[in-house]
Design a protein around this motif. Structure first.
Motif, PDB file in Angstrom:
ATOM      1  N   GLY A 193       0.822  -1.216   0.000  1.00  0.00           N
ATOM      2  CA  GLY A 193       0.000   0.000   0.000  1.00  0.00           C
ATOM      3  C   GLY A 193       0.851   1.259   0.000  1.00  0.00           C
ATOM      4  N   GLU A 194       1.958   1.218   0.737  1.00  0.00           N
ATOM      5  CA  GLU A 194       2.869   2.368   0.778  1.00  0.00           C
ATOM      6  C   GLU A 194       3.530   2.598  -0.574  1.00  0.00           C
ATOM      7  OE1 GLU A 194       5.438   1.420   4.060  1.00  0.00           O
ATOM      8  OE2 GLU A 194       3.892   1.901   5.548  1.00  0.00           O
ATOM      9  N   ILE A 195       3.799   1.518  -1.284  1.00  0.00           N
ATOM     10  CA  ILE A 195       4.374   1.663  -2.628  1.00  0.00           C
ATOM     11  C   ILE A 195       3.406   2.445  -3.509  1.00  0.00           C
ATOM     12  CG2 ILE A 195       4.989   0.419  -4.744  1.00  0.00           C
ATOM     13  CD1 ILE A 195       6.088  -1.827  -2.880  1.00  0.00           C
ATOM     14  N   VAL A 196       2.150   2.039  -3.506  1.00  0.00           N
ATOM     15  CA  VAL A 196       1.148   2.730  -4.323  1.00  0.00           C
ATOM     16  C   VAL A 196       0.981   4.184  -3.866  1.00  0.00           C
ATOM     17  CG1 VAL A 196      -1.305   2.784  -4.969  1.00  0.00           C
ATOM     18  CG2 VAL A 196      -0.078   0.602  -4.881  1.00  0.00           C
ATOM     19  N   ALA A 197       0.889   4.398  -2.576  1.00  0.00           N
ATOM     20  CA  ALA A 197       0.707   5.753  -2.044  1.00  0.00           C
ATOM     21  C   ALA A 197       1.890   6.648  -2.395  1.00  0.00           C
ATOM     22  CB  ALA A 197       0.512   5.708  -0.532  1.00  0.00           C
ATOM     23  N   GLY A 198       3.079   6.077  -2.533  1.00  0.00           N
ATOM     24  CA  GLY A 198       4.272   6.854  -2.799  1.00  0.00           C
ATOM     25  C   GLY A 198       4.588   7.083  -4.276  1.00  0.00           C
ATOM     26  N   LEU A 199       3.779   6.516  -5.156  1.00  0.00           N
ATOM     27  CA  LEU A 199       4.046   6.712  -6.589  1.00  0.00           C
ATOM     28  C   LEU A 199       3.867   8.182  -6.953  1.00  0.00           C
ATOM     29  CD1 LEU A 199       2.145   3.655  -8.127  1.00  0.00           C
ATOM     30  CD2 LEU A 199       4.626   3.955  -7.942  1.00  0.00           C
ATOM     31  N   PRO A 200       4.813   8.738  -7.689  1.00  0.00           N
ATOM     32  CA  PRO A 200       4.680  10.138  -8.095  1.00  0.00           C
ATOM     33  C   PRO A 200       3.575  10.288  -9.149  1.00  0.00           C
ATOM     34  CG  PRO A 200       6.616   9.181  -9.114  1.00  0.00           C
ATOM     35  CD  PRO A 200       6.054   8.139  -8.188  1.00  0.00           C
ATOM     36  N   SER A 201       2.918  11.407  -9.124  1.00  0.00           N
ATOM     37  CA  SER A 201       1.887  11.696 -10.118  1.00  0.00           C
ATOM     38  C   SER A 201       2.539  11.981 -11.464  1.00  0.00           C
ATOM     39  CB  SER A 201       1.059  12.899  -9.694  1.00  0.00           C
ATOM     40  OG  SER A 201       0.204  13.293 -10.752  1.00  0.00           O
ATOM     41  N   PRO A 202       2.031  11.408 -12.536  1.00  0.00           N
ATOM     42  CA  PRO A 202       2.587  11.728 -13.852  1.00  0.00           C
ATOM     43  C   PRO A 202       2.238  13.157 -14.269  1.00  0.00           C
ATOM     44  CG  PRO A 202       0.757  10.196 -14.061  1.00  0.00           C
ATOM     45  CD  PRO A 202       1.013  10.385 -12.610  1.00  0.00           C
ATOM     46  N   ARG A 203       1.347  13.816 -13.575  1.00  0.00           N
ATOM     47  CA  ARG A 203       0.983  15.206 -13.890  1.00  0.00           C
ATOM     48  C   ARG A 203       1.957  16.205 -13.268  1.00  0.00           C
ATOM     49  NH1 ARG A 203      -4.067  16.071 -16.104  1.00  0.00           N
ATOM     50  NH2 ARG A 203      -5.321  14.188 -16.217  1.00  0.00           N
ATOM     51  N   ARG A 204       2.653  15.785 -12.196  1.00  0.00           N
ATOM     52  CA  ARG A 204       3.620  16.674 -11.548  1.00  0.00           C
ATOM     53  C   ARG A 204       4.969  16.523 -12.213  1.00  0.00           C
ATOM     54  NH1 ARG A 204       3.291  14.682  -5.800  1.00  0.00           N
ATOM     55  NH2 ARG A 204       1.198  13.927  -6.005  1.00  0.00           N
ATOM     56  N   LYS A 205       5.518  17.585 -12.656  1.00  0.00           N
ATOM     57  CA  LYS A 205       6.842  17.547 -13.306  1.00  0.00           C
ATOM     58  C   LYS A 205       7.814  18.402 -12.538  1.00  0.00           C
ATOM     59  CE  LYS A 205       5.608  15.065 -16.851  1.00  0.00           C
ATOM     60  NZ  LYS A 205       6.062  14.061 -17.579  1.00  0.00           N
TER      61      LYS A 205
END
Length: 70
Positions: free
Chosen positions: A58-70
């Motif tokens: 769950g922490e892995i998923v929560a920590g994924l960076p948004s592809p919209r944030r650059k």
């Protein structure tokens, strides 16, 4: 097995209606379920606490960076 959501909400709040996009999203969902299931099973069989591994995943998923944030 986990089934994909009946509706994939778009960023505007409207459901994604393009059949090709829905197909890709469903395929990605199935792939993610399989990878996560394999990782959980391997970890538990190697002695990792199941609840701890679920939290780690769950922490892995929560920590994924948004592809919209650059």
């Amino acid at each position: 097995m986990s089934t994909p959501p009946a509706i994939w909400p778009g960023s505007d709040g409207q459901p994604i209606s393009c059949r090709e996009k829905v197909k890709v999203l469903a395929e990605n969902h199935a792939e993610a379920v399989q990878v996560l299931r394999d990782a959980l099973e391997d970890a538990v069989l190697m002695g990792v606490d199941e609840a701890a591994m679920r939290q780690i995943l769950g922490e892995i998923v929560a920590g994924l960076p948004s592809p919209r944030r650059k």
